[in-house]
Scaffold this motif. Structure first.
Motif, PDB file in Angstrom:
ATOM      1  N   VAL A  10       0.882  -1.178   0.000  1.00  0.00           N
ATOM      2  CA  VAL A  10       0.000   0.000   0.000  1.00  0.00           C
ATOM      3  C   VAL A  10       0.914   1.221   0.000  1.00  0.00           C
ATOM      4  N   VAL A  11       0.852   2.005  -1.083  1.00  0.00           N
ATOM      5  CA  VAL A  11       1.744   3.149  -1.240  1.00  0.00           C
ATOM      6  C   VAL A  11       0.911   4.408  -1.462  1.00  0.00           C
ATOM      7  N   VAL A  34      -4.918 -13.849  -8.115  1.00  0.00           N
ATOM      8  CA  VAL A  34      -5.604 -12.870  -7.276  1.00  0.00           C
ATOM      9  C   VAL A  34      -4.568 -11.889  -6.742  1.00  0.00           C
ATOM     10  N   TRP A  35      -4.866 -10.597  -6.841  1.00  0.00           N
ATOM     11  CA  TRP A  35      -4.021  -9.569  -6.264  1.00  0.00           C
ATOM     12  C   TRP A  35      -4.683  -9.071  -4.981  1.00  0.00           C
ATOM     13  N   GLY A  36      -3.979  -9.139  -3.873  1.00  0.00           N
ATOM     14  CA  GLY A  36      -4.524  -8.634  -2.617  1.00  0.00           C
ATOM     15  C   GLY A  36      -4.666  -7.126  -2.657  1.00  0.00           C
ATOM     16  N   GLU A  37      -5.339  -6.578  -1.673  1.00  0.00           N
ATOM     17  CA  GLU A  37      -5.596  -5.138  -1.648  1.00  0.00           C
ATOM     18  C   GLU A  37      -4.285  -4.358  -1.573  1.00  0.00           C
ATOM     19  N   HIS A  38      -4.156  -3.375  -2.432  1.00  0.00           N
ATOM     20  CA  HIS A  38      -2.932  -2.576  -2.510  1.00  0.00           C
ATOM     21  C   HIS A  38      -3.254  -1.222  -3.131  1.00  0.00           C
ATOM     22  N   SER A  39      -2.269  -0.363  -3.194  1.00  0.00           N
ATOM     23  CA  SER A  39      -2.435   0.920  -3.889  1.00  0.00           C
ATOM     24  C   SER A  39      -1.105   1.331  -4.489  1.00  0.00           C
ATOM     25  N   PRO A  41       1.514   4.539  -6.080  1.00  0.00           N
ATOM     26  CA  PRO A  41       1.812   5.968  -5.946  1.00  0.00           C
ATOM     27  C   PRO A  41       1.462   6.757  -7.203  1.00  0.00           C
ATOM     28  N   PHE A  42       1.159   6.033  -8.284  1.00  0.00           N
ATOM     29  CA  PHE A  42       0.833   6.653  -9.567  1.00  0.00           C
ATOM     30  C   PHE A  42      -0.550   6.193 -10.019  1.00  0.00           C
ATOM     31  N   HIS A  43      -1.133   6.896 -10.982  1.00  0.00           N
ATOM     32  CA  HIS A  43      -2.412   6.490 -11.551  1.00  0.00           C
ATOM     33  C   HIS A  43      -2.195   5.255 -12.421  1.00  0.00           C
ATOM     34  N   GLU A  44      -3.280   4.508 -12.634  1.00  0.00           N
ATOM     35  CA  GLU A  44      -3.172   3.274 -13.406  1.00  0.00           C
ATOM     36  C   GLU A  44      -4.388   3.120 -14.312  1.00  0.00           C
ATOM     37  N   LEU A  45      -4.148   2.755 -15.548  1.00  0.00           N
ATOM     38  CA  LEU A  45      -5.228   2.379 -16.464  1.00  0.00           C
ATOM     39  C   LEU A  45      -5.139   0.876 -16.659  1.00  0.00           C
ATOM     40  N   LEU A  46      -6.159   0.167 -16.191  1.00  0.00           N
ATOM     41  CA  LEU A  46      -6.220  -1.280 -16.341  1.00  0.00           C
ATOM     42  C   LEU A  46      -7.011  -1.621 -17.596  1.00  0.00           C
ATOM     43  N   TRP A  47      -6.453  -2.456 -18.455  1.00  0.00           N
ATOM     44  CA  TRP A  47      -7.168  -2.937 -19.634  1.00  0.00           C
ATOM     45  C   TRP A  47      -6.529  -4.252 -20.053  1.00  0.00           C
ATOM     46  N   TRP A  71      -9.876   3.291 -15.013  1.00  0.00           N
ATOM     47  CA  TRP A  71      -8.925   4.267 -14.473  1.00  0.00           C
ATOM     48  C   TRP A  71      -8.903   4.115 -12.948  1.00  0.00           C
ATOM     49  N   MET A  72      -7.712   3.844 -12.412  1.00  0.00           N
ATOM     50  CA  MET A  72      -7.542   3.674 -10.970  1.00  0.00           C
ATOM     51  C   MET A  72      -6.646   4.806 -10.457  1.00  0.00           C
ATOM     52  N   PRO A  73      -7.221   5.785  -9.769  1.00  0.00           N
ATOM     53  CA  PRO A  73      -6.415   6.917  -9.295  1.00  0.00           C
ATOM     54  C   PRO A  73      -5.336   6.487  -8.306  1.00  0.00           C
ATOM     55  N   ALA A  74      -4.265   7.229  -8.281  1.00  0.00           N
ATOM     56  CA  ALA A  74      -3.165   6.957  -7.358  1.00  0.00           C
ATOM     57  C   ALA A  74      -3.677   6.938  -5.922  1.00  0.00           C
ATOM     58  N   GLY A  75      -3.146   5.988  -5.147  1.00  0.00           N
ATOM     59  CA  GLY A  75      -3.496   5.908  -3.739  1.00  0.00           C
ATOM     60  C   GLY A  75      -4.792   5.194  -3.434  1.00  0.00           C
ATOM     61  N   THR A  76      -5.510   4.719  -4.458  1.00  0.00           N
ATOM     62  CA  THR A  76      -6.790   4.043  -4.246  1.00  0.00           C
ATOM     63  C   THR A  76      -6.570   2.578  -3.885  1.00  0.00           C
ATOM     64  N   LEU A  77      -7.068   2.156  -2.735  1.00  0.00           N
ATOM     65  CA  LEU A  77      -6.968   0.755  -2.343  1.00  0.00           C
ATOM     66  C   LEU A  77      -7.836  -0.096  -3.256  1.00  0.00           C
ATOM     67  N   HIS A  78      -7.261  -1.119  -3.839  1.00  0.00           N
ATOM     68  CA  HIS A  78      -8.014  -2.001  -4.720  1.00  0.00           C
ATOM     69  C   HIS A  78      -7.385  -3.385  -4.738  1.00  0.00           C
ATOM     70  N   SER A  79      -8.180  -4.360  -5.131  1.00  0.00           N
ATOM     71  CA  SER A  79      -7.706  -5.721  -5.339  1.00  0.00           C
ATOM     72  C   SER A  79      -8.176  -6.170  -6.715  1.00  0.00           C
ATOM     73  N   GLY A  80      -7.799  -7.367  -7.122  1.00  0.00           N
ATOM     74  CA  GLY A  80      -8.202  -7.801  -8.456  1.00  0.00           C
ATOM     75  C   GLY A  80      -8.009  -9.286  -8.652  1.00  0.00           C
ATOM     76  N   SER A  81      -8.466  -9.758  -9.804  1.00  0.00           N
ATOM     77  CA  SER A  81      -8.297 -11.170 -10.149  1.00  0.00           C
ATOM     78  C   SER A  81      -8.339 -11.332 -11.656  1.00  0.00           C
ATOM     79  N   ALA A  82      -7.726 -12.408 -12.130  1.00  0.00           N
ATOM     80  CA  ALA A  82      -7.738 -12.746 -13.554  1.00  0.00           C
ATOM     81  C   ALA A  82      -7.597 -14.250 -13.692  1.00  0.00           C
ATOM     82  N   VAL A  83      -8.256 -14.815 -14.701  1.00  0.00           N
ATOM     83  CA  VAL A  83      -8.155 -16.251 -14.919  1.00  0.00           C
ATOM     84  C   VAL A  83      -6.919 -16.558 -15.752  1.00  0.00           C
TER      85      VAL A  83
END
Length: 257
Positions: A10-11, A34-39, A41-47, A71-83
């Motif tokens: 978490v950054v 699976v990505w655990g909850e994290h953030s 320091p920079f913005h991120e575009l997930l696609w 669009w995931m703003p910098a500092g936003t706590l989020h998690s994710g998953s992909a098959v």
């Protein structure tokens, strides 16, 4: 089945400096991941280049595809998953590089032009001048989209059984009345709870959950007719109409040949 879990730190927003204004990253995941909850320091575009993945912020769950990014703003706590087999993209933006974008997570339509520009930034042979020009063009065309594959997941004890059932079987045909009987409350109580927790009606929430599951199947190459049956529709036409009402797009937009 092998399932990989990744833990990231978490950054705080702006805590690190990037070498470029826009920095691309991509990976094909070999296992369900699976990505655990994290953030960041920079913005991120997930696609994604291929397949569908999910990103979670609190009780909100987005589906990320080749057509719709997030669009995931910098500092936003989020998690994710992909098959397994998903080819995901993550384009990082320096903290002060995109001041006009949203300060909350928002869908971004990955247009052919945006895709071309983002792919160009992955070319290590780009000169500093060409990179600067391409980055400026990315920032110029990047904008929030009113479309988005978003599901608000109810978390109350009352609605949790419904959410769990639809997650396990999006084709579940139980109606509001059926659930009221099963849970021992009135249909009006459940209806009010859905509006309060998700901001939408039970019927619209079910449609959103089904669309969320449908996109994952379509992106794996499933036929539209098969997907329609899997997520609870009696015909491909009924599924297509419901999908368009929910997402603003056709099922074919997400289908991988």
């Amino acid at each position: 089945m092998v399932r990989e879990r990744r833990e990231l730190p978490v950054v705080a927003a702006g805590a690190e400096v990037m070498p470029f204004a826009v920095l691309p990253y991509d990976e094909v995941v070999a296992h369900d991941t699976v990505w655990g909850e994290h953030s960041h320091p920079f913005h991120e575009l997930l696609w994604n280049e291929r397949g569908a993945s999910t990103a979670v912020v609190g009780a909100r769950v987005w589906t990320v595809t080749p057509a719709l990014g997030l669009w995931m703003p910098a500092g936003t706590l989020h998690s994710g998953s992909a098959v397994a087999g998903t080819w995901f993209r993550a384009t990082f933006f320096a903290y002060h590089a995109a001041p006009s974008m949203s300060d909350t997570p928002v869908a971004v339509e990955v247009t052919p032009l945006l895709r071309l520009l983002l792919e160009r930034l992955g070319d290590a042979r780009l000169s500093p001048a060409s990179r600067a020009t391409t980055e400026a063009m990315v920032l110029d065309v990047l904008e929030p989209s009113p479309r988005g594959l978003l599901v608000h997941a109810p978390t109350s004890a009352l609605l949790r059984p419904i959410a769990r059932a639809l997650d396990e079987d999006p084709g579940d045909q139980r109606t509001l009345t059926d659930w009221a009987t099963e849970l021992g409350v009135s249909a009006r109580t459940i209806s009010r709870a859905f509006t309060a927790e998700t901001g939408t009606s039970f019927a619209r929430w079910v449609a959103a959950v089904r669309a969320h599951h449908a996109v994952a199947l379509l992106s794996r190459g499933w036929e539209v007719e098969t997907v329609a049956e899997e997520v609870g529709y009696r015909s491909a036409s009924a599924f297509g109409a419901a999908f368009r009402r929910t997402t603003g797009l056709t099922p074919g937009t997400f289908r991988t040949a």
